[in-house]
Motif scaffolding. Structure first.
Motif, PDB file in Angstrom:
ATOM      1  N   TYR A  38      39.862  33.827  -4.550  1.00 43.74           N
ATOM      2  CA  TYR A  38      40.078  34.266  -5.929  1.00 43.74           C
ATOM      3  C   TYR A  38      41.416  35.002  -5.989  1.00 43.74           C
ATOM      4  O   TYR A  38      41.601  36.045  -5.361  1.00 43.74           O
ATOM      5  N   GLN A  39      42.334  34.436  -6.733  1.00 43.00           N
ATOM      6  CA  GLN A  39      43.723  34.892  -6.666  1.00 43.00           C
ATOM      7  C   GLN A  39      43.921  36.382  -6.942  1.00 43.00           C
ATOM      8  O   GLN A  39      44.612  37.073  -6.163  1.00 43.00           O
ATOM      9  N   PRO A  40      43.363  36.950  -8.036  1.00 39.63           N
ATOM     10  CA  PRO A  40      43.592  38.390  -8.261  1.00 39.63           C
ATOM     11  C   PRO A  40      43.080  39.258  -7.126  1.00 39.63           C
ATOM     12  O   PRO A  40      43.716  40.248  -6.757  1.00 39.63           O
ATOM     13  N   ALA A  41      41.923  38.896  -6.541  1.00 43.21           N
ATOM     14  CA  ALA A  41      41.372  39.693  -5.446  1.00 43.21           C
ATOM     15  C   ALA A  41      42.246  39.593  -4.207  1.00 43.21           C
ATOM     16  O   ALA A  41      42.414  40.571  -3.467  1.00 43.21           O
ATOM     17  N   THR A 160      34.345  42.558 -14.288  1.00 38.93           N
ATOM     18  CA  THR A 160      33.157  43.398 -14.306  1.00 38.93           C
ATOM     19  C   THR A 160      32.271  43.069 -13.106  1.00 38.93           C
ATOM     20  O   THR A 160      32.493  42.077 -12.409  1.00 38.93           O
ATOM     21  N   THR A 161      31.271  43.909 -12.865  1.00 44.50           N
ATOM     22  CA  THR A 161      30.391  43.658 -11.723  1.00 44.50           C
ATOM     23  C   THR A 161      29.369  42.586 -12.065  1.00 44.50           C
ATOM     24  O   THR A 161      28.860  42.521 -13.193  1.00 44.50           O
ATOM     25  N   LYS A 162      29.089  41.745 -11.058  1.00 45.14           N
ATOM     26  CA  LYS A 162      28.139  40.641 -11.216  1.00 45.14           C
ATOM     27  C   LYS A 162      27.093  40.743 -10.114  1.00 45.14           C
ATOM     28  O   LYS A 162      27.380  41.207  -9.007  1.00 45.14           O
ATOM     29  N   CYS A 184      33.951  39.646   0.613  1.00 46.77           N
ATOM     30  CA  CYS A 184      34.396  40.666  -0.329  1.00 46.77           C
ATOM     31  C   CYS A 184      35.322  41.646   0.374  1.00 46.77           C
ATOM     32  O   CYS A 184      35.338  41.742   1.609  1.00 46.77           O
ATOM     33  N   LYS A 185      36.098  42.358  -0.411  1.00 47.70           N
ATOM     34  CA  LYS A 185      36.921  43.453   0.103  1.00 47.70           C
ATOM     35  C   LYS A 185      36.850  44.618  -0.864  1.00 47.70           C
ATOM     36  O   LYS A 185      36.665  44.443  -2.070  1.00 47.70           O
ATOM     37  N   ASN A 186      37.012  45.809  -0.309  1.00 45.61           N
ATOM     38  CA  ASN A 186      36.939  47.015  -1.109  1.00 45.61           C
ATOM     39  C   ASN A 186      38.234  47.201  -1.897  1.00 45.61           C
ATOM     40  O   ASN A 186      39.323  47.198  -1.325  1.00 45.61           O
ATOM     41  N   ASN A 187      38.101  47.378  -3.203  1.00 44.38           N
ATOM     42  CA  ASN A 187      39.253  47.625  -4.066  1.00 44.38           C
ATOM     43  C   ASN A 187      39.005  48.915  -4.833  1.00 44.38           C
ATOM     44  O   ASN A 187      38.245  48.943  -5.794  1.00 44.38           O
ATOM     45  N   SER A 188      39.616  50.006  -4.353  1.00 42.15           N
ATOM     46  CA  SER A 188      39.446  51.335  -4.962  1.00 42.15           C
ATOM     47  C   SER A 188      37.976  51.717  -5.051  1.00 42.15           C
ATOM     48  O   SER A 188      37.494  52.219  -6.078  1.00 42.15           O
ATOM     49  N   GLY A 189      37.238  51.447  -3.963  1.00 41.94           N
ATOM     50  CA  GLY A 189      35.836  51.818  -3.906  1.00 41.94           C
ATOM     51  C   GLY A 189      34.882  50.805  -4.494  1.00 41.94           C
ATOM     52  O   GLY A 189      33.664  51.008  -4.461  1.00 41.94           O
ATOM     53  N   ILE A 190      35.417  49.695  -5.023  1.00 38.74           N
ATOM     54  CA  ILE A 190      34.574  48.674  -5.640  1.00 38.74           C
ATOM     55  C   ILE A 190      34.660  47.393  -4.810  1.00 38.74           C
ATOM     56  O   ILE A 190      35.762  46.899  -4.531  1.00 38.74           O
ATOM     57  N   PRO A 191      33.517  46.824  -4.408  1.00 46.11           N
ATOM     58  CA  PRO A 191      33.559  45.557  -3.666  1.00 46.11           C
ATOM     59  C   PRO A 191      33.951  44.410  -4.591  1.00 46.11           C
ATOM     60  O   PRO A 191      33.325  44.195  -5.631  1.00 46.11           O
ATOM     61  N   GLU A 192      34.996  43.712  -4.212  1.00 49.58           N
ATOM     62  CA  GLU A 192      35.552  42.641  -5.047  1.00 49.58           C
ATOM     63  C   GLU A 192      35.386  41.304  -4.326  1.00 49.58           C
ATOM     64  O   GLU A 192      35.694  41.184  -3.135  1.00 49.58           O
ATOM     65  N   LEU A 193      34.897  40.296  -5.029  1.00 51.04           N
ATOM     66  CA  LEU A 193      34.719  38.971  -4.446  1.00 51.04           C
ATOM     67  C   LEU A 193      36.082  38.338  -4.191  1.00 51.04           C
ATOM     68  O   LEU A 193      36.878  38.165  -5.117  1.00 51.04           O
ATOM     69  N   VAL A 194      36.332  37.984  -2.925  1.00 50.14           N
ATOM     70  CA  VAL A 194      37.640  37.455  -2.545  1.00 50.14           C
ATOM     71  C   VAL A 194      37.571  35.965  -2.218  1.00 50.14           C
ATOM     72  O   VAL A 194      38.437  35.188  -2.646  1.00 50.14           O
ATOM     73  N   GLU A 195      36.541  35.549  -1.470  1.00 50.92           N
ATOM     74  CA  GLU A 195      36.466  34.150  -1.044  1.00 50.92           C
ATOM     75  C   GLU A 195      35.045  33.613  -1.145  1.00 50.92           C
ATOM     76  O   GLU A 195      34.067  34.354  -0.993  1.00 50.92           O
ATOM     77  N   VAL A 196      34.967  32.310  -1.375  1.00 46.00           N
ATOM     78  CA  VAL A 196      33.706  31.574  -1.334  1.00 46.00           C
ATOM     79  C   VAL A 196      33.925  30.350  -0.467  1.00 46.00           C
ATOM     80  O   VAL A 196      34.904  29.615  -0.653  1.00 46.00           O
ATOM     81  N   SER A 197      32.999  30.117   0.468  1.00 42.26           N
ATOM     82  CA  SER A 197      33.088  28.942   1.337  1.00 42.26           C
ATOM     83  C   SER A 197      31.864  28.061   1.151  1.00 42.26           C
ATOM     84  O   SER A 197      30.729  28.542   1.166  1.00 42.26           O
ATOM     85  N   GLN A 227      32.516  42.838  -7.933  1.00 43.39           N
ATOM     86  CA  GLN A 227      33.424  42.663  -9.056  1.00 43.39           C
ATOM     87  C   GLN A 227      34.054  41.274  -9.043  1.00 43.39           C
ATOM     88  O   GLN A 227      34.479  40.781  -8.022  1.00 43.39           O
ATOM     89  N   TYR A 228      34.081  40.656 -10.232  1.00 43.77           N
ATOM     90  CA  TYR A 228      34.720  39.336 -10.387  1.00 43.77           C
ATOM     91  C   TYR A 228      35.184  39.192 -11.834  1.00 43.77           C
ATOM     92  O   TYR A 228      34.431  39.413 -12.746  1.00 43.77           O
TER      93      TYR A 228
END
Length: 228
Positions: A38-41, A160-162, A184-197, A227-228
């Motif tokens: 996910y590009q923004p993440a 937003t969180t999902k 996922c990776k932590n972004n300012s204390g919020i877990p953000e979805l980064v990749e799906v395989s 977050q996504y």
């Protein structure tokens, strides 16, 4: 047998051994990971800012021969991507497989993915053309496009969180109910979805449950809401 004959015989045996070892190295995998990012993440979690604004899309990171146990293969041969392959597929690859961190270096990104992973994809994928064309087919005609899958399930990329189960179930509805691998990776204390395989068997003929999910304690673990 004369000296010349003995030298010839030793050379032939040595060449055969090298060929066998090279072939076995290229075949040491038992499944494939088709990974999208996910590009923004990706930009949020990268130490160096992205050179261009990211799109709110999942695009291809790579197609990786992998092992359920033991190390994953990498850099199996010294073959490089043919310029003809890039010319033929460049327009499609730029859309589905951009270099998110540096959009001036798409070709370098594809070349590195081929060198590290594509060279290990034989016998399922025997050439660079087949490797890249397979990725295009998986993302487009086989509809393994994470952004579209989530959108159809009314899961929108609005920051937003999902619920993680909603994301997993949306993907499982498209891959014969097999479990994807989420990173996922932590972004300012919020877990953000980064990749799906998505994971497939060694012949890319059917989906499988992805081995080795990220577990609690891993920096890539996805909790119940992301977050996504």
């Amino acid at each position: 047998m004369g000296i010349t004959g003995m030298i010839y015989m030793v050379t032939m045996v040595f060449s055969l051994i090298v060929l066998i070892l090279s072939s076995s190295k290229a075949q040491q995998y038992d499944y494939f990971q088709f990974t999208q990012q996910y590009q923004p993440a990706v930009c949020n979690s990268n130490p160096t800012p992205c050179k261009d604004s990211p799109d709110k899309l999942f695009t291809v990171h790579g197609l990786w021969p992998s092992n359920s146990s033991g190390p994953h293969p990498h850099n199996c041969t010294n073959t490089t991507v043919k310029s003809q392959t890039i010319r033929s597929l460049k327009a499609q690859l730029e859309i589905i497989w951009p270099n998110v961190l540096n959009r001036n270096d798409h070709v370098g990104f594809w070349s590195r993915q081929w060198a590290k992973h594509g060279t290990c994809a034989s016998p399922a994928l025997k050439s660079d053309m087949q490797y890249f064309q397979t990725v295009i087919n998986m993302y487009t005609t086989q509809k393994q496009n994470v952004s579209k899958i989530l959108s159809r399930a009314n899961i929108k990329p609005n920051g937003t969180t999902k619920a993680l189960t909603d994301i997993q179930n949306a993907i499982r509805n498209r891959n014969n109910n097999m479990m994807p691998k989420l990173k996922c990776k932590n972004n300012s204390g919020i877990p953000e979805l980064v990749e799906v395989s998505f994971c497939g068997d060694s012949n890319l003929t059917q989906f499988i449950n992805c081995p080795h999910p990220f577990l609690p304690g891993s920096p890539y673990f996805c909790p119940g809401h992301v977050q996504y």
